[in-house]
Design a protein around this motif. Sequence first.
Motif, PDB file in Angstrom:
ATOM      1  N   GLY A  60       0.613 -38.715  -7.170  1.00  0.00           N
ATOM      2  CA  GLY A  60       0.411 -37.334  -7.597  1.00  0.00           C
ATOM      3  C   GLY A  60       1.648 -36.485  -7.426  1.00  0.00           C
ATOM      4  O   GLY A  60       1.979 -35.646  -8.266  1.00  0.00           O
ATOM      5  N   PRO A  76      -2.270 -42.764  -3.596  1.00  0.00           N
ATOM      6  CA  PRO A  76      -2.658 -41.730  -4.570  1.00  0.00           C
ATOM      7  C   PRO A  76      -1.890 -40.429  -4.383  1.00  0.00           C
ATOM      8  O   PRO A  76      -1.524 -39.770  -5.363  1.00  0.00           O
ATOM      9  CB  PRO A  76      -4.159 -41.537  -4.305  1.00  0.00           C
ATOM     10  CG  PRO A  76      -4.602 -42.814  -3.683  1.00  0.00           C
ATOM     11  CD  PRO A  76      -3.445 -43.253  -2.840  1.00  0.00           C
ATOM     12  N   PRO A 129       1.498 -31.680 -14.939  1.00  0.00           N
ATOM     13  CA  PRO A 129       2.569 -32.648 -14.665  1.00  0.00           C
ATOM     14  C   PRO A 129       3.940 -32.084 -15.047  1.00  0.00           C
ATOM     15  O   PRO A 129       4.070 -31.344 -16.019  1.00  0.00           O
ATOM     16  CB  PRO A 129       2.202 -33.841 -15.552  1.00  0.00           C
ATOM     17  CG  PRO A 129       0.713 -33.720 -15.749  1.00  0.00           C
ATOM     18  CD  PRO A 129       0.440 -32.246 -15.787  1.00  0.00           C
ATOM     19  N   ARG A 131      -3.658 -34.136  -2.114  1.00  0.00           N
ATOM     20  CA  ARG A 131      -4.120 -35.183  -3.019  1.00  0.00           C
ATOM     21  C   ARG A 131      -4.679 -34.611  -4.315  1.00  0.00           C
ATOM     22  O   ARG A 131      -4.978 -35.361  -5.249  1.00  0.00           O
ATOM     23  CB  ARG A 131      -5.187 -36.032  -2.320  1.00  0.00           C
ATOM     24  CG  ARG A 131      -4.640 -36.855  -1.157  1.00  0.00           C
ATOM     25  CD  ARG A 131      -5.728 -37.467  -0.315  1.00  0.00           C
ATOM     26  NE  ARG A 131      -6.497 -36.437   0.390  1.00  0.00           N
ATOM     27  CZ  ARG A 131      -7.421 -36.697   1.308  1.00  0.00           C
ATOM     28  NH1 ARG A 131      -7.673 -37.944   1.635  1.00  0.00           N
ATOM     29  NH2 ARG A 131      -8.073 -35.722   1.908  1.00  0.00           N
ATOM     30  N   ASP A 132      -4.816 -33.288  -4.373  1.00  0.00           N
ATOM     31  CA  ASP A 132      -5.401 -32.649  -5.562  1.00  0.00           C
ATOM     32  C   ASP A 132      -4.363 -31.860  -6.343  1.00  0.00           C
ATOM     33  O   ASP A 132      -4.686 -30.858  -6.977  1.00  0.00           O
ATOM     34  CB  ASP A 132      -6.541 -31.716  -5.132  1.00  0.00           C
ATOM     35  CG  ASP A 132      -7.659 -32.461  -4.431  1.00  0.00           C
ATOM     36  OD1 ASP A 132      -7.910 -33.630  -4.781  1.00  0.00           O
ATOM     37  OD2 ASP A 132      -8.270 -31.890  -3.528  1.00  0.00           O
ATOM     38  N   THR A 133      -3.125 -32.310  -6.330  1.00  0.00           N
ATOM     39  CA  THR A 133      -2.085 -31.583  -7.055  1.00  0.00           C
ATOM     40  C   THR A 133      -2.404 -31.494  -8.547  1.00  0.00           C
ATOM     41  O   THR A 133      -2.083 -30.501  -9.204  1.00  0.00           O
ATOM     42  CB  THR A 133      -0.713 -32.253  -6.866  1.00  0.00           C
ATOM     43  OG1 THR A 133      -0.834 -33.661  -7.146  1.00  0.00           O
ATOM     44  CG2 THR A 133      -0.209 -32.055  -5.455  1.00  0.00           C
ATOM     45  N   GLY A 134      -3.033 -32.535  -9.078  1.00  0.00           N
ATOM     46  CA  GLY A 134      -3.375 -32.537 -10.499  1.00  0.00           C
ATOM     47  C   GLY A 134      -4.379 -31.471 -10.878  1.00  0.00           C
ATOM     48  O   GLY A 134      -4.464 -31.077 -12.041  1.00  0.00           O
ATOM     49  N   ARG A 146       4.085 -37.221 -10.226  1.00  0.00           N
ATOM     50  CA  ARG A 146       3.667 -36.620 -11.507  1.00  0.00           C
ATOM     51  C   ARG A 146       4.041 -35.151 -11.586  1.00  0.00           C
ATOM     52  O   ARG A 146       4.235 -34.610 -12.675  1.00  0.00           O
ATOM     53  CB  ARG A 146       2.163 -36.787 -11.713  1.00  0.00           C
ATOM     54  CG  ARG A 146       1.750 -38.174 -12.167  1.00  0.00           C
ATOM     55  CD  ARG A 146       0.319 -38.187 -12.678  1.00  0.00           C
ATOM     56  NE  ARG A 146      -0.638 -37.882 -11.626  1.00  0.00           N
ATOM     57  CZ  ARG A 146      -1.201 -38.791 -10.841  1.00  0.00           C
ATOM     58  NH1 ARG A 146      -0.879 -40.070 -10.981  1.00  0.00           N
ATOM     59  NH2 ARG A 146      -2.074 -38.445  -9.916  1.00  0.00           N
ATOM     60  N   MET A 147       4.161 -34.494 -10.454  1.00  0.00           N
ATOM     61  CA  MET A 147       4.497 -33.072 -10.458  1.00  0.00           C
ATOM     62  C   MET A 147       5.965 -32.820 -10.787  1.00  0.00           C
ATOM     63  O   MET A 147       6.354 -31.702 -11.114  1.00  0.00           O
ATOM     64  CB  MET A 147       4.185 -32.452  -9.089  1.00  0.00           C
ATOM     65  CG  MET A 147       2.701 -32.438  -8.717  1.00  0.00           C
ATOM     66  SD  MET A 147       1.696 -31.515  -9.910  1.00  0.00           S
ATOM     67  CE  MET A 147       0.966 -32.873 -10.867  1.00  0.00           C
TER      68      MET A 147
END
Length: 234
Positions: free
Chosen positions: A110, A106, A86, A78-81, A113-114
Amino acid sequence: MARQLDEQIAGRFPVGRRLRVLDVGMGHGTRALRLARAGHQVTGLERDAALTAAARRALAGEPEGIRERMRIIEGDGRDTGVHFLPGSFDVVLCHGVLMYTEEPDPLLAGLARMLAQGGLLSLLVRNGDALAMRPGLAGDWSGALAAFDGVSCRDREGLEVRADRLATLTAKLAGIGAPLHSWYGVRVLTDTAADGTVPPKDLTALLAAEERAGRTDPYRGVAGLLHLCGVRGR
């Protein structure tokens, strides 16, 4: 799963292109190592310290060229950001993770977005449209009746896991900009095999039957698991 993923990669990217791959919830690193051996640049993300350590040990036994193509990060999907910018990856894998995530939206956003434009998102989820199959085939009629309207089941370790329905995930993938491109059934014919069942010495016929069922209607719709492949819009 490996054959299905190879098919999607081959159909989307030029032969010989070195892809940037993110494996979220990589476990022991089996998938990630396989792709690194194929020449891709792979990042494995895993929050379980014991699994991360096991993956590092497996990587340490590989030739130097493969070790250089793979990195392992201990962290939550969940913390890829936090870890990546991105659009940093051509392929993002998230296999067997959503079923242990209470709020998957979520995480899905995420993951999308990657992805770089045209990138491939590969998900493996518990099939919510087939939850009655396992108890029904085992003769557990009350369990089968309850499963028709259920949203969870127990995995082989006895843990309660979430299930996702194909229509719901299709809508979610469209909403995050990575609409569904292809989908397969996984463990169509073997999901009800008893724990401890010894596989045949020659797996060729078993794998061929599973692969055929996993891409053929109506069989794939009652698979224990679903493999969904979304593509990031250009």
